[in-house]
Write an enzyme that holds these catalytic residues in place. Structure first.
Site, PDB file in Angstrom:
ATOM      1  N   LYS A   1      12.909  -3.031  -8.576  1.00 15.88           N
ATOM      2  CA  LYS A   1      13.570  -2.336  -7.782  1.00 15.88           C
ATOM      3  C   LYS A   1      13.984  -3.088  -6.496  1.00 15.88           C
ATOM      4  CE  LYS A   1      12.933   1.545  -4.386  1.00 15.88           C
ATOM      5  NZ  LYS A   1      12.588   0.565  -3.163  1.00 15.88           N
TER       6      LYS A   1
ATOM      7  N   GLY B   1       0.629  -1.024  -0.036  1.00 16.69           N
ATOM      8  CA  GLY B   1       0.041  -0.032   0.076  1.00 16.69           C
ATOM      9  C   GLY B   1       0.961   1.234  -0.120  1.00 16.69           C
TER      10      GLY B   1
ATOM     11  N   HIS C   1       3.976   1.694  -8.139  1.00 18.14           N
ATOM     12  CA  HIS C   1       3.056   0.532  -7.998  1.00 18.14           C
ATOM     13  C   HIS C   1       1.893   0.340  -9.337  1.00 18.14           C
ATOM     14  CE1 HIS C   1       3.753   1.328  -3.628  1.00 18.14           C
ATOM     15  NE2 HIS C   1       4.410   0.094  -3.833  1.00 18.14           N
TER      16      HIS C   1
ATOM     17  N   GLN D   1       7.701  -9.503   7.654  1.00 18.95           N
ATOM     18  CA  GLN D   1       8.989  -9.126   6.893  1.00 18.95           C
ATOM     19  C   GLN D   1       9.791  -7.895   7.647  1.00 18.95           C
ATOM     20  OE1 GLN D   1       6.677  -8.417   3.195  1.00 18.95           O
ATOM     21  NE2 GLN D   1       8.010  -6.598   2.812  1.00 18.95           N
TER      22      GLN D   1
ATOM     23  N   HIS E   1       2.365   4.344  -4.981  1.00 17.24           N
ATOM     24  CA  HIS E   1       2.563   5.705  -5.900  1.00 17.24           C
ATOM     25  C   HIS E   1       2.794   5.354  -7.216  1.00 17.24           C
ATOM     26  CE1 HIS E   1       6.438   3.077  -6.194  1.00 17.24           C
ATOM     27  NE2 HIS E   1       6.414   3.064  -4.789  1.00 17.24           N
TER      28      HIS E   1
ATOM     29  N   ARG F   1       8.620   4.563   1.009  1.00 18.78           N
ATOM     30  CA  ARG F   1       9.525   5.026   2.044  1.00 18.78           C
ATOM     31  C   ARG F   1      10.142   6.566   1.724  1.00 18.78           C
ATOM     32  NH1 ARG F   1      10.677  -0.665   3.317  1.00 18.78           N
ATOM     33  NH2 ARG F   1       9.994  -1.064   5.193  1.00 18.78           N
TER      34      ARG F   1
ATOM     35  N   GLN G   1      14.483  -9.631  -3.846  1.00 15.95           N
ATOM     36  CA  GLN G   1      13.146 -10.091  -3.619  1.00 15.95           C
ATOM     37  C   GLN G   1      12.536 -10.655  -4.759  1.00 15.95           C
ATOM     38  OE1 GLN G   1      10.097  -7.886  -1.474  1.00 15.95           O
ATOM     39  NE2 GLN G   1       9.355  -7.521  -3.629  1.00 15.95           N
TER      40      GLN G   1
END
Ligand code: AMP
Length: 289
Positions: free
Chosen positions: A153, A31, A37, A61, A34, A191, A157
Site C-alpha cells: 500500500k 498501531g 496489518h 515522519q 486493522h 486513517r 515507502q
C-alpha cells in the site's frame, strides 16, 4: 505474547531467542491495527519462526500540521489482536526511548535516501521519508530481524526501505505484502477511521479509478506515454468533480522514474484528499501479461 517497551529488554529477549535456525520476522507499524496489518503478521508467521510487531507512532515522519497528535493510539486493542493473530512479541517503545535527543531539544541523526525521497509522496511531505528510513533503520538495529514485512500500500515507502537495506547493508530480507482492501475496494488504513460511513463509500472511487486506468492502459496495448498523460489528466478531473482534491495521480515505471524509456511494468500512484483526510492507493500494471 510478550509486550516490551525498552530497547534494553528487546535486545536481551532477541539475544536469548536468536539461533541460526530460528528466523526472526519484524512487522513495523504505527498501531491502530486493522485486518491489513494482521495479514502482514500472518505473512511474517509463515516466513519466520518468531514474529515481533513494533508499534510506534513515529513523530519524525509527520510534517507540520499533519495528524501526529490525533493519530489513534490503541495499544490495548492492538495487543489483543496481535495475540489472537499468533504474534510472539510486541515492541512498543515510547518517544523518549526511541528519540532521547528530541525530548532534550537536540537534533537526531537521520537516514536520508536521495532522489526517491523527494518525488511524489516525498515532494508532498518533505522530510517524511527521512523519518521513515530513520525509524526503520533504528528498529532493525534494535530488533536485528532476519526478515521484515511491509505493505505494498505504501509503495514508495517500500522502495525507500529496500534502498536503505541495500545501500546501508542491513542483513534483513524485505518482504512485501499485497494491498488489503475493504469489500468496496478501499485500501485499508488506520486513517480510514477518520472517514464517515458515507465518505468510506465515496472513497471506493479511488480503487475504481485505478481499475479503470489499468483497463484503459491494457486495452490501449502498446506503450504510449502521451496516452498515459492524457488519461492521468482525465482521471484527476473526474475525481475532483466527485468531491476529491487529488494531490497526485501518476503513472510511473515500477522504480518510480518517469516514463522516458519504454517499460513493460508500471504503477499508478494516487493520493487524494476527501475532506481533510488524505488517502493513498496504487496499482501495478504489466503490459506483457
Ligand atoms: P502503518 O501502521 O500505517 O505505518 O502501516 C504499517 C505497515 O502496514 C506498513 O508496511 C503498511 O504498508 C502496511 N499496511 C497498512 N495498510 C495496509 C493495507 N491495507 N494493505 C497492506 N499493507 C498495509
Amino acid at each position: 505474547m510478550q509486550i516490551i517497551h525498552t530497547i534494553t529488554e528487546i535486545r536481551q529477549v532477541v539475544a536469548e531467542l536468536k539461533q541460526p535456525e530460528k528466523q526472526i520476522g519484524l512487522v513495523p507499524t504505527m498501531g491502530n491495527l486493522h485486518h491489513g496489518h494482521l495479514q502482514l503478521v500472518k505473512m511474517a508467521l509463515v516466513e519466520s519462526d518468531i514474529v515481533i510487531c513494533s508499534i510506534f507512532v513515529n513523530p519524525l515522519q509527520f510534517g507540520e500540521g499533519e495528524d501526529y497528535e490525533q493519530y489513534p493510539r490503541t495499544l490495548g486493542d492492538d495487543t489483543q489482536k496481535l495475540e489472537e493473530a499468533g504474534c510472539h512479541i510486541v515492541f512498543a517503545p515510547s518517544v523518549d526511548e526511541m528519540y532521547p535527543n528530541l525530548s532534550c531539544g537536540r537534533d537526531q541523526s537521520q537516514v536520508t535516501v536521495p532522489d526517491i525521497s523527494n518525488i511524489l509522496e516525498g515532494a508532498a511531505r518533505p522530510g517524511h521519508f527521512a523519518g521513515v528510513a530513520t525509524v526503520v533503520a533504528k528498529l532493525f538495529n534494535m530488533v536485528q530481524p532476519d526478515k521484515a514485512v511491509f505493505g505494498a500500500k505504501d509503495y514508495q515507502q517500500l522502495q525507500v526501505i529496500k534502498r536503505v537495506v541495500t545501500e546501508l547493508c542491513f542483513p534483513v530480507k524485505i518482504l512485501s505484502h499485497p494491498i488489503v482492501r475493504e469489500e468496496n475496494g478501499l485500501a485499508m488504513s488506520s486513517r480510514n477511521g477518520y472517514l464517515s460511513d458515507e465518505q468510506k463509500e465515496q472513497a471506493s472511487a479511488l480503487y475504481a479509478t485505478l481499475q479503470r486506468l489499468k483497463r484503459q492502459i491494457k486495452e490501449h496495448g502498446s506503450y504510449d506515454p502521451k496516452f498515459y498523460a492524457q488519461i492521468e489528466q482525465e482521471a484527476i478531473s473526474q475525481l475532483n468533480s466527485q468531491g476529491f482534491v487529488t494531490d497526485y495521480l501518476a503513472i510511473r515505471s515500477t522504480d518510480l522514474s518517469s516514463l522516458t524509456e519504454k517499460v513493460h511494468n508500471m504503477v499508478i500512484l494516487l493520493t487524494a484528499y476527501l475532506g481533510n483526510i488524505r488517502l493513498l492507493d496504487n496499482m501495478e500494471i504489466s503490459l506483457s501479461s
